[in-house]
Scaffold this motif. Structure first.
Motif, short mmCIF file in Angstrom:
data_model
loop_
_atom_site.label_atom_id
_atom_site.label_comp_id
_atom_site.label_asym_id
_atom_site.label_seq_id
_atom_site.Cartn_x
_atom_site.Cartn_y
_atom_site.Cartn_z
N GLU A 88 0.89 -1.17 0.00
CA GLU A 88 0.00 0.00 0.00
C GLU A 88 0.92 1.21 0.00
O GLU A 88 2.13 1.07 0.16
N GLU A 121 -2.21 -12.27 -2.15
CA GLU A 121 -3.55 -12.71 -1.75
C GLU A 121 -3.98 -13.83 -2.69
O GLU A 121 -3.35 -14.06 -3.71
N ARG A 127 -9.39 -9.24 -7.47
CA ARG A 127 -8.32 -9.33 -6.48
C ARG A 127 -7.08 -9.91 -7.14
O ARG A 127 -7.10 -11.03 -7.63
N TYR A 128 -6.02 -9.14 -7.16
CA TYR A 128 -4.80 -9.52 -7.87
C TYR A 128 -3.61 -9.38 -6.94
O TYR A 128 -3.70 -8.76 -5.88
N GLN A 133 -3.49 1.26 -7.46
CA GLN A 133 -4.28 2.18 -6.62
C GLN A 133 -4.06 3.62 -7.05
O GLN A 133 -2.96 4.01 -7.44
N ARG A 269 -11.10 -1.30 9.31
CA ARG A 269 -10.36 -1.52 8.09
C ARG A 269 -9.15 -2.39 8.35
O ARG A 269 -8.71 -2.53 9.47
N ALA A 291 -15.50 -3.65 -2.40
CA ALA A 291 -14.96 -2.33 -2.01
C ALA A 291 -14.22 -1.71 -3.20
O ALA A 291 -13.22 -2.22 -3.67
N ALA A 316 -7.41 5.02 -0.73
CA ALA A 316 -6.84 4.35 -1.91
C ALA A 316 -7.99 3.73 -2.69
O ALA A 316 -8.78 2.96 -2.15
N GLY A 318 -9.15 1.22 -5.57
CA GLY A 318 -8.70 0.06 -6.34
C GLY A 318 -8.99 0.31 -7.81
O GLY A 318 -10.12 0.22 -8.26
N ARG A 321 -10.61 -2.42 -9.83
CA ARG A 321 -12.05 -2.59 -9.57
C ARG A 321 -12.88 -1.47 -10.17
O ARG A 321 -14.02 -1.66 -10.58
P1 AMP Z 1 -6.69 -1.09 1.24
O1 AMP Z 1 -5.32 -0.58 0.90
O2 AMP Z 1 -6.67 -2.53 1.70
O3 AMP Z 1 -7.45 -0.17 2.09
O4 AMP Z 1 -7.45 -1.17 -0.15
C1 AMP Z 1 -7.96 -0.05 -0.82
C2 AMP Z 1 -8.60 -0.51 -2.10
O5 AMP Z 1 -7.64 -1.14 -2.93
C3 AMP Z 1 -9.68 -1.58 -1.90
O6 AMP Z 1 -10.92 -0.98 -1.63
C4 AMP Z 1 -9.67 -2.27 -3.24
O7 AMP Z 1 -10.47 -1.57 -4.16
C5 AMP Z 1 -8.23 -2.18 -3.66
N1 AMP Z 1 -7.52 -3.46 -3.41
C6 AMP Z 1 -6.98 -3.90 -2.26
N2 AMP Z 1 -6.39 -5.11 -2.42
C7 AMP Z 1 -6.57 -5.43 -3.72
C8 AMP Z 1 -6.18 -6.55 -4.54
N3 AMP Z 1 -5.48 -7.58 -4.06
N4 AMP Z 1 -6.56 -6.55 -5.85
C9 AMP Z 1 -7.24 -5.51 -6.37
N5 AMP Z 1 -7.62 -4.43 -5.67
C10 AMP Z 1 -7.30 -4.39 -4.36
#
Ligand code: AMP
Length: 434
Positions: A88, A121, A127-128, A133, A269, A291, A316, A318, A321
């Motif tokens: 991140e 993951e 989900r990749y 981001q 979160r 999300a 952030a 995604g 998505r």
């Molecule tokens: P986070 O950094 O976990 O708060 O994630 C923020 C956003 O990043 C999420 O709402 C997703 O839209 C996207 N995101 C997080 N992990 C993944 C992943 N492995 N693949 C694709 N998008 C992701």
């Protein structure tokens, strides 16, 4: 020999899909500019300690999902070091904020980034392991007003504006307050107490979380555990007066600017650094990974990684998505805009002797803003017409005669009409016709 493929959880983005990515990115840049954000680019790998301390040792991200390696020293002046591909970007931005002493300006810093992140993951739709981001952070010394609930509301209003401008319909903002650093221990104690008699009935993952990081239990999507989770104490009942007032002010500002939201008292979160406001924008069209984006306030993050007090709020999106959502909702629009847009003209040299002149003509036309394809003089005329018909609206024939006379033959595939146009007028003619 076995063929090599993109690594599991990673993918190639090809045209015309990349057109859509570019459109989304440029819309984001334009919206952020209106709110006076500037771009920051931090490295894709950092010292592992940054994430361990910033994101939190006990989070799924740090404990299970990071791409970490021991980077050996290559010279006496270098030390061996544990490095990690960023999972991140908030921790990296805050590290840069501290390193470049941006707090000393006394002003709030508004920074955005666009780039890939890496988490090991389980891959599935949306989900990749390498994903993208678009994020932003608003951070600064408390004296600059960085703790103000107005900053939270402004960020949320900017996100609503961005999603609307991109044409995303049906998004839903879920918001909660996860309390301050002083509220948290009281709530965690209550959570541990409530979990103690029931945790043995929960999934293995949640049993582990109940021990190491009970807040994460609330995040769990495990269907068999939902009944227990529903009955756990609510963080809203453990907020002190300051946190309650802060949250109420964020909601009031959202009401004032007409941003719809839904308070979800179970929203926590996956990252430890969040304090007070936490939020997600979700979208029904995404399936299990619903999300679109997430974010929140992180008042203690800078200090956790050795910096000065620098409260902040960020998010952030995604990007993968966001694109999936747009593709699902406007398939036909996308096809007409990106898939079937032919270029303005195809230049067909009629012999290999005209190849260089064809390239020179293309150079001239492209400089005037036209989209041009150039063929090859070794093609037979029939083949040139077939290819041109697939790629362009018109074909421009360039043979010895045309070069000598400066009069070019142009055929319009839509009308079937053929005209002779002097070279000096060609660019204007290609532009003026639909
Ligand atoms: P986070 O950094 O976990 O708060 O994630 C923020 C956003 O990043 C999420 O709402 C997703 O839209 C996207 N995101 C997080 N992990 C993944 C992943 N492995 N693949 C694709 N998008 C992701």
């Amino acid at each position: 020999m076995s063929t090599l493929k993109a690594v599991r959880g990673t993918r190639d983005l090809l045209p015309p899909e990349t057109e859509l990515w570019n459109r989304v990115e440029s819309t984001a840049r334009a919206v952020f500019a209106r709110y006076d954000f500037g771009e920051i680019r931090t490295p894709v790998f950092e010292d592992t300690q940054l994430f361990a301390r910033g994101v939190g040792e006990e989070t799924d991200i740090v404990s299970k999902e990071m791409y970490t390696w021991e980077d050996r020293a290559r010279a006496q002046s270098e030390k061996a070091q544990s490095l990690t591909l960023r999972p991140e970007n908030t921790a990296g931005v805050v590290r840069a904020y501290i390193e470049h002493k941006l707090g000393e300006t006394g002003l709030i810093q508004k920074l955005y980034y666009i780039g890939p992140q890496f988490r090991r993951e389980r891959p599935q739709k949306g989900r990749y392991r390498q994903f993208w981001q678009i994020g932003a952070e608003v951070i600064g010394p408390p004296s600059a007003g960085s703790e103000s609930p107005l900053r939270d509301a402004e960020v949320l209003e900017m996100l609503a504006t961005l999603l609307n401008e991109l044409g995303i319909t049906g998004w839903k903002l879920e918001i909660n307050s996860v309390g301050s650093a002083t509220d948290r221990p009281r709530y965690l104690a209550a959570l541990r107490k409530a979990l103690a008699p029931v945790k043995h009935k929960m999934s293995e993952d949640n049993q582990r979380r109940a021990e190491t990081n009970p807040l994460r239990v609330l995040d769990s999507k495990d269907p068999q555990d939902q009944e227990i989770i529903e009955a756990l104490p609510c963080i809203a009942d453990y907020l002190d007066e300051d946190s309650k007032t802060h949250f109420a002010a964020v909601l009031a500002a959202l009401d004032a600017c007409g941003v719809p939201y839904h308070v979800n008292p179970r929203l926590v979160r996956g990252l430890d650094y969040y304090t007070r406001t936490a939020f997600e924008f979700i979208h029904g069209g995404l399936g299990a990974q619903n999300a679109l984006l997430g974010g929140g306030r992180y008042d203690g993050l800078s200090e956790a990684i050795g910096g000065p007090k620098a409260p902040g709020i960020g998010f952030a999106i995604g990007l993968d998505r966001l694109i999936l959502t747009l593709q699902a909702q406007e398939q036909t629009v996308l096809e007409t805009i990106y898939i079937n847009t032919p270029s303005d003209a195809y230049i067909a040299p009629l012999g290999e002797g005209q190849n260089a002149a064809a390239l020179a003509l293309a150079h001239e036309l492209r400089n005037s803003g036209l989209r041009i394809e150039v063929g090859d003089g070794s093609f037979r005329l029939k083949k040139s017409f077939e290819i041109a018909n697939k790629l362009a609206r018109k074909i421009v024939l360039l043979g010895e005669d045309e070069l000598r006379s400066g009069i070019l033959t142009v055929k319009d595939f839509a009308t079937g009409g053929q005209t002779k146009i002097p070279r000096a007028e060609l660019a204007a003619a290609l532009k003026s016709q639909p």
